[in-house]
Design an enzyme around this catalytic site. Structure first.
Site: not given
Ligand code: NAD
Length: 417
Positions: A61, A106-108
């Site tokens: 994201v 962001a992050k995943g």
């Protein structure tokens, strides 16, 4: 966008809404910041060691890219879901902006049980996940880093997979890599170093006159163990720590250097000599001066906030206190160093790593640490000053600075097309 709505995302959004109202944020800009810019949901199939194929859910994201490429960790954990990843991405935006880094958030993550997977399975998962998100990452687009249950080895696999796809080595596509493949000295310990540095800076600023401060730390992974190491070296008595298997306590203090060796050999803190085993939730309520939640989100809630005895909470983890808990803690005059400030050391040194990769010029560890403390200290002072002058709590002050810078940049850039 109901898809994102879960407890953690709604909490992150609520924090933004409250600050937006306080700052009188332009409605259009507020609306644009309430949801991520982009989210990718991928299926990640891998062959398990037993020959069977299993498909895992993966996410990446990107919340906002006004100030630069997006940046944020990748987590392997069984509770990973779209809402949580989106909340973490939003917090990364405020964190990068607060620390004046030229990044958006962001992050995943991949939903899995990493502790039950072999190294080979984890490698296949990391490589296939990278392949699936390859089109939206890159050193000028989105730069992943380690988070829960991922580490520098995972980053090396991601860097290798990406490099093989484009045909040449691209160290700047991830940070938190091993030093031999373009990592930065001082990155591995950066988050815990930052947490412990700000803990002592806060104690100095607050002048509570505590001669021998005591601390309890929830989580003994990268952040928790390094925080324990440096707090111990700085003269703080670390009385209790925990991990996913349990918690240990000794009111006179734990022998941290020996505990670190013990964890290396045994994989857990439980059973360490000279400590009593306590319940994980009890750790949060111990009679200590400093509490460092450094594991998962939503651990301090309206159910236990009133029982917290620590006067200083330093958020090593992202989102450990719910908004309801915040209100209770504020009434009790607990001083909170919010996660977007307290645990920013990791992304600060990730930024240094990315800069070194782009320049192909590497710095000494002392230089990295000195620059880290400078940026952390400057942001802490800005947050403290704003909270004093505006009469707001430190989380609100940190958010006001973080959101304010992104909003100002958004306003200058305008709305495309
Ligand atoms: P890690 O995987 O290295 O360690 C996690 C630790 O938490 C382990 O000791 C695990 O046993 C423990 N744990 C897990 N669930 C727990 C529970 N319910 N109760 C008690 N302990 C539990 O992860 P990490 O990198 O240390 O990250 C910890 C937190 O810090 C996360 O919230 C992460 O988002 C945040 N964070 C990490 C970094 C970084 O650079 N690693 C940077 C910023 C923020």
């Amino acid at each position: 966008m109901q898809e994102y709505h879960n407890e953690t995302f709604l909490m992150a959004q609520q924090q933004l809404d409250e600050v937006a109202e306080l700052m009188n944020l332009e409605t259009g800009i507020h609306e644009r910041l309430r949801y991520p810019r982009k989210a990718l949901l991928v299926s990640v199939p891998i062959k398990l060691d037993n020959g069977q194929t299993r498909v895992f859910s993966g996410y990446r994201v990107q919340h906002d890219q006004t100030l630069g490429p997006t940046k944020g960790g990748i987590r392997f954990h069984h509770e990973v879901n779209l809402g949580e990843v989106a909340a973490l991405a939003m917090w990364m935006t405020w964190k990068c902006s607060l620390l004046n880094l030229p990044y958006g958030g962001a992050k995943g993550g991949v939903c899995c049980f990493p502790e039950e997977m072999s190294v080979g399975e984890q490698e296949r998962l990391a490589r296939r996940y990278t392949t699936e998100i390859l089109s939206i990452i890159g050193p000028e687009k989105d730069i992943p880093a380690p988070d829960m249950y991922t580490n520098e080895r995972t980053m090396a696999w991601i860097m290798d997979t990406y490099s093989n796809f484009v045909g040449y080595a691209v160290p700047g596509v991830v940070t938190g890599k091993p030093v031999n493949v373009g990592g930065s000295l001082g990155r591995g310990e950066a988050t815990g170093r930052g947490v412990s540095y700000l803990t002592t800076r806060a104690l100095e600023k607050l002048q509570w006159g505590i001669e021998h401060p005591t601390a309890a730390i929830q989580g003994f992974g990268n952040v928790g163990s390094v925080t324990a190491k440096y707090l111990d070296q700085q003269g703080v008595t670390v009385c209790a720590v925990s991990d996913v298997h349990g918690a240990i306590y000794n009111p006179k203090g734990l022998d941290i250097p020996n505990l670190m060796k013990y964890v290396k050999d045994n994989g857990t803190i439980v059973g360490f000599d000279g400590s009593e085993k306590i319940d994980g939730s009890q750790l949060l309520e111990l009679p200590v001066d400093i509490l460092v939640p450094a594991a998962v989100a939503n651990v301090i809630t309206e159910k236990n906030a009133d029982k917290i005895q620590a006067k200083l909470i330093v958020e090593g983890a992202n989102g450990p206190c719910t908004p309801e808990a915040d209100r209770i803690l504020l009434k009790k005059d607990v001083f909170i160093i919010p996660g977007i400030l307290a645990n920013a050391g990791g992304v600060v040194v990730s930024y240094f790593e990315w800069v070194q990769d782009i320049q192909h010029l590497f710095w000494k560890e002392e230089e990295v640490t000195e620059k880290l403390y400078y940026l952390m200290g400057r942001s802490f002072d800005e947050v403290y000053h704003l909270s004093q002058t505006k009469g707001v709590d430190t989380r609100t002050a940190a958010m006001m600075i973080g959101v304010g810078r992104v909003a100002a940049a958004k306003s200058l850039r305008g709305l495309y097309p």
